[in-house]
Motif scaffolding. Structure first.
Motif, PDB file in Angstrom:
ATOM      1  N   GLY A  43     -10.802  -7.466  14.651  1.00 43.38           N
ATOM      2  CA  GLY A  43     -12.056  -6.741  14.484  1.00 43.38           C
ATOM      3  C   GLY A  43     -11.864  -5.244  14.308  1.00 43.38           C
ATOM      4  O   GLY A  43     -12.837  -4.500  14.141  1.00 43.38           O
ATOM      5  N   THR A  44     -10.627  -4.772  14.319  1.00 40.46           N
ATOM      6  CA  THR A  44     -10.384  -3.334  14.211  1.00 40.46           C
ATOM      7  C   THR A  44     -10.814  -2.810  12.842  1.00 40.46           C
ATOM      8  O   THR A  44     -10.639  -3.491  11.828  1.00 40.46           O
ATOM      9  N   GLU A  45     -11.387  -1.605  12.820  1.00 37.93           N
ATOM     10  CA  GLU A  45     -11.780  -1.002  11.545  1.00 37.93           C
ATOM     11  C   GLU A  45     -10.950   0.228  11.234  1.00 37.93           C
ATOM     12  O   GLU A  45     -10.968   0.740  10.122  1.00 37.93           O
ATOM     13  N   TRP A  46     -10.257   0.713  12.265  1.00 41.06           N
ATOM     14  CA  TRP A  46      -9.299   1.799  12.063  1.00 41.06           C
ATOM     15  C   TRP A  46      -7.899   1.220  12.253  1.00 41.06           C
ATOM     16  O   TRP A  46      -7.724   0.270  13.028  1.00 41.06           O
ATOM     17  N   TYR A  47      -6.953   1.822  11.558  1.00 41.86           N
ATOM     18  CA  TYR A  47      -5.586   1.266  11.579  1.00 41.86           C
ATOM     19  C   TYR A  47      -4.583   2.383  11.816  1.00 41.86           C
ATOM     20  O   TYR A  47      -4.812   3.535  11.447  1.00 41.86           O
ATOM     21  N   VAL A  48      -3.455   2.010  12.411  1.00 38.14           N
ATOM     22  CA  VAL A  48      -2.376   2.983  12.578  1.00 38.14           C
ATOM     23  C   VAL A  48      -1.214   2.535  11.691  1.00 38.14           C
ATOM     24  O   VAL A  48      -0.794   1.393  11.747  1.00 38.14           O
ATOM     25  N   VAL A  49      -0.760   3.451  10.836  1.00 36.47           N
ATOM     26  CA  VAL A  49       0.356   3.156   9.939  1.00 36.47           C
ATOM     27  C   VAL A  49       1.610   3.737  10.576  1.00 36.47           C
ATOM     28  O   VAL A  49       1.708   4.954  10.770  1.00 36.47           O
ATOM     29  N   LYS A  50       2.551   2.856  10.929  1.00 38.24           N
ATOM     30  CA  LYS A  50       3.713   3.297  11.704  1.00 38.24           C
ATOM     31  C   LYS A  50       5.020   3.014  10.973  1.00 38.24           C
ATOM     32  O   LYS A  50       5.338   1.858  10.672  1.00 38.24           O
ATOM     33  N   ALA A  51       5.782   4.060  10.679  1.00 35.54           N
ATOM     34  CA  ALA A  51       7.088   3.908  10.030  1.00 35.54           C
ATOM     35  C   ALA A  51       8.009   3.093  10.928  1.00 35.54           C
ATOM     36  O   ALA A  51       8.051   3.306  12.137  1.00 35.54           O
ATOM     37  N   GLY A  63       5.562  10.183  11.092  1.00 31.12           N
ATOM     38  CA  GLY A  63       5.739   8.781  10.707  1.00 31.12           C
ATOM     39  C   GLY A  63       4.718   7.841  11.327  1.00 31.12           C
ATOM     40  O   GLY A  63       4.815   6.625  11.152  1.00 31.12           O
ATOM     41  N   VAL A  64       3.737   8.373  12.055  1.00 33.65           N
ATOM     42  CA  VAL A  64       2.660   7.545  12.631  1.00 33.65           C
ATOM     43  C   VAL A  64       1.329   8.211  12.286  1.00 33.65           C
ATOM     44  O   VAL A  64       1.077   9.338  12.698  1.00 33.65           O
ATOM     45  N   LYS A  65       0.484   7.518  11.511  1.00 30.92           N
ATOM     46  CA  LYS A  65      -0.777   8.143  11.067  1.00 30.92           C
ATOM     47  C   LYS A  65      -1.945   7.177  11.226  1.00 30.92           C
ATOM     48  O   LYS A  65      -1.809   5.978  11.020  1.00 30.92           O
ATOM     49  N   LEU A  66      -3.078   7.763  11.552  1.00 28.07           N
ATOM     50  CA  LEU A  66      -4.300   6.978  11.719  1.00 28.07           C
ATOM     51  C   LEU A  66      -5.053   6.885  10.389  1.00 28.07           C
ATOM     52  O   LEU A  66      -5.267   7.895   9.718  1.00 28.07           O
ATOM     53  N   ALA A  67      -5.442   5.646  10.012  1.00 27.24           N
ATOM     54  CA  ALA A  67      -6.217   5.443   8.782  1.00 27.24           C
ATOM     55  C   ALA A  67      -7.592   4.911   9.165  1.00 27.24           C
ATOM     56  O   ALA A  67      -7.706   3.979   9.957  1.00 27.24           O
ATOM     57  N   ASP A  71      -8.696   2.472   2.023  1.00 30.16           N
ATOM     58  CA  ASP A  71      -8.135   3.436   1.069  1.00 30.16           C
ATOM     59  C   ASP A  71      -7.097   4.325   1.747  1.00 30.16           C
ATOM     60  O   ASP A  71      -6.046   4.624   1.179  1.00 30.16           O
ATOM     61  N   GLU A  72      -7.446   4.741   2.959  1.00 31.28           N
ATOM     62  CA  GLU A  72      -6.503   5.591   3.697  1.00 31.28           C
ATOM     63  C   GLU A  72      -5.244   4.816   4.083  1.00 31.28           C
ATOM     64  O   GLU A  72      -4.154   5.376   4.112  1.00 31.28           O
ATOM     65  N   VAL A  73      -5.418   3.515   4.371  1.00 23.89           N
ATOM     66  CA  VAL A  73      -4.242   2.674   4.679  1.00 23.89           C
ATOM     67  C   VAL A  73      -3.294   2.700   3.483  1.00 23.89           C
ATOM     68  O   VAL A  73      -2.093   2.939   3.611  1.00 23.89           O
ATOM     69  N   LYS A  74      -3.881   2.486   2.298  1.00 27.96           N
ATOM     70  CA  LYS A  74      -3.074   2.426   1.075  1.00 27.96           C
ATOM     71  C   LYS A  74      -2.369   3.760   0.818  1.00 27.96           C
ATOM     72  O   LYS A  74      -1.166   3.811   0.542  1.00 27.96           O
ATOM     73  N   ASP A  75      -3.133   4.820   0.964  1.00 29.64           N
ATOM     74  CA  ASP A  75      -2.610   6.157   0.722  1.00 29.64           C
ATOM     75  C   ASP A  75      -1.470   6.506   1.689  1.00 29.64           C
ATOM     76  O   ASP A  75      -0.386   6.913   1.278  1.00 29.64           O
ATOM     77  N   LEU A  76      -1.752   6.286   2.982  1.00 31.88           N
ATOM     78  CA  LEU A  76      -0.748   6.648   3.997  1.00 31.88           C
ATOM     79  C   LEU A  76       0.493   5.768   3.917  1.00 31.88           C
ATOM     80  O   LEU A  76       1.626   6.246   4.016  1.00 31.88           O
ATOM     81  N   ALA A  77       0.270   4.454   3.725  1.00 29.42           N
ATOM     82  CA  ALA A  77       1.420   3.539   3.631  1.00 29.42           C
ATOM     83  C   ALA A  77       2.279   3.934   2.438  1.00 29.42           C
ATOM     84  O   ALA A  77       3.507   3.964   2.523  1.00 29.42           O
ATOM     85  N   LEU A 101       4.538  -0.633   9.949  1.00 26.72           N
ATOM     86  CA  LEU A 101       3.787  -1.593  10.750  1.00 26.72           C
ATOM     87  C   LEU A 101       2.334  -1.142  10.719  1.00 26.72           C
ATOM     88  O   LEU A 101       2.016  -0.024  11.113  1.00 26.72           O
ATOM     89  N   ILE A 102       1.483  -1.999  10.164  1.00 25.83           N
ATOM     90  CA  ILE A 102       0.049  -1.701  10.169  1.00 25.83           C
ATOM     91  C   ILE A 102      -0.504  -2.264  11.472  1.00 25.83           C
ATOM     92  O   ILE A 102      -0.436  -3.463  11.713  1.00 25.83           O
TER      93      ILE A 102
END
Ligand code: GDP
Ligand code: MN
Length: 397
Positions: A43-51, A63-67, A71-77, A101-102
């Motif tokens: 159910g999460t709507e925000w994601y953390v993109v982790k190298a 290397g760890v960013k909040l999306a 669109d932000e997931v795609k951009d940050l990843a 790791l998303i």
């Protein structure tokens, strides 16, 4: 052997440790798919993109960013995959990121920041016991906490013969100041973590931060796991988690040839039998004004093949300006090693750097003779001091 955060978390989950859920991805498109799936699962709507690299301090290194959307997931990843990530633990050269790791956002948007703790388990060699280290100061570097506020470090030793006792887990949870439902959660967390550490034969499990969410759940947000190499033979599934991308290619090649090799930054390559002699050789290289380019222990039974493999590996390092071979003939005879050196030299051909060979022990004179008579550009020395002087001489040319 180190493993990635996502692999460590999979192990934790198997043992019943609650984790920040996530899905690993190798492209920006796969990252978006992972996020969609995660949204369905949690159910999460925000994601953390982790190298995913074998080093900590990723957050501070970028290397760890909040999306906050896909669109932000795609951009940050897209930005993080392929980047060269430099953190306090990677050294200045950094590490190439192959995977991200998303993860679900567990800090719950809009609410005050949840409480972060620190927890690790490792082997304390002084007491021959397992040591659980915990702190209320999570999310920061534990070395800093230990230095400035040592009273905030909780330590609990566990006798491996009797295992972690319930009262010990409760004592840690109590000292961390958690109450009510969170207290029970924390006790379960510690017990499951200990079980995971013990049954995987790990050398270290470090969870920083451990999170207490606003609904009193305790979960692992990060996982740094070091598995004991000596126990991997009985954990085939864990041995398969090895990621060669994270290791120095020369070190991988060396381990395939049964050599103990560690790459260093200097200019004198060295090939030695025995770890103690290798350390002493590195000291003598420094004393003579050089810097060792590597540590290489060819082991007690050095033969022509191991010498050749060692040569090839050392020569692949472009910094190497001279090679010092220092072999003590105990089990292995010096004449055999000398033959091995000559053979390898001829086989590889066109070696541009000077080679100094110091053979001592059984059949040392015969060995020196073989080198001298080979007609190759190899300097022979029997006394270590002479070998060091030769190193100095060739480096100053
Ligand atoms: P490390 O820097 O390599 O130790 O990587 P961590 O996995 O510990 O993550 C670094 C930091 O990212 C954490 O200390 C958190 O502050 C932050 N972080 C991790 N997960 C989340 C999350 O779900 N939401 C938010 N907002 N921040 C997170
Ligand atoms: Mn961390």
């Amino acid at each position: 052997m180190n493993i990635h955060e996502y692999q460590g978390k999979e192990i934790l989950k198997k043992y019943g440790v609650r984790i920040q859920e996530g899905i690993v991805a190798e492209t920006a498109e796969a990252a978006v798919e992972a996020a969609k799936k995660l949204n369905q699962q949690t159910g999460t709507e925000w994601y953390v993109v982790k190298a995913q690299i074998h080093a900590g301090g990723r957050g501070k290194g970028g290397g760890v960013k909040l999306a906050k959307n896909l669109d932000e997931v795609k951009d940050l990843a897209g930005k993080i995959i392929g980047m060269n990530l430099v953190t306090k633990q990677t050294g200045p050269e950094g590490k190439h990121v192959h995977k991200v790791l998303i993860s679900q956002d567990v800090y719950y948007p809009g609410e005050s920041k949840p409480k972060e703790y620190y927890m690790s388990i490792l082997l304390d060699r002084n007491t021959s016991k397992n040591l659980i280290i915990a702190s209320t100061e999570g999310g920061m570097e534990i070395e800093e906490v230990a230095e400035h506020t040592p009273e905030k470090i909780i330590k609990e030793w566990v006798d491996p013969r009797v295992g972690l006792q319930g009262f010990q887990a409760r004592k840690i949870a109590f000292k961390l100041g958690v109450e009510g439902e969170a207290f029970k959660e924390m006790v379960n967390f510690i017990q499951a973590l200990y079980k995971a550490y013990e049954e995987t034969d790990s050398a270290m499990f470090e969870i920083n931060p451990v999170l207490k969410t606003s609904d009193n759940k305790i979960l692992a947000v990060d996982a740094k796991v070091n598995l004991d190499d000596n126990a991997l033979y009985r954990h085939k599934d864990l041995a398969a988690l090895r990621d060669l991308n994270e290791e120095d290619p020369l070190e991988v090649e060396a381990s395939n040839s049964g050599l103990n090799y560690v790459k260093l930054d200097g200019n004198v390559g060295c090939m030695v039998n025995g770890a103690g002699l290798a350390m002493a050789t590195m000291d003598i290289i420094k004393l003579s004004g050089g810097e060792p380019a590597n540590f290489l222990d060819v082991g007690g039974g050095a033969n022509a093949q191991t010498v050749e493999a060692g040569f090839r590996i050392i020569l692949k390092d472009p910094n190497v300006k001279a090679i010092l071979i220092n072999i003590f003939g105990g089990i292995v005879r010096c004449d055999r090693v000398a033959n091995g050196v000559v053979e390898a030299y001829k086989k590889i051909g066109d070696i541009k750097v000077p080679i100094i060979v110091r053979l001592q022990g059984t059949n040392a004179e015969e060995g020196a003779k073989i080198i001298e008579e080979s007609g190759l550009k190899v300097f022979s020395a029997i006394v270590l001091k002479d070998a060091a002087a030769k190193v100095k001489e060739v480096l100053s040319k």
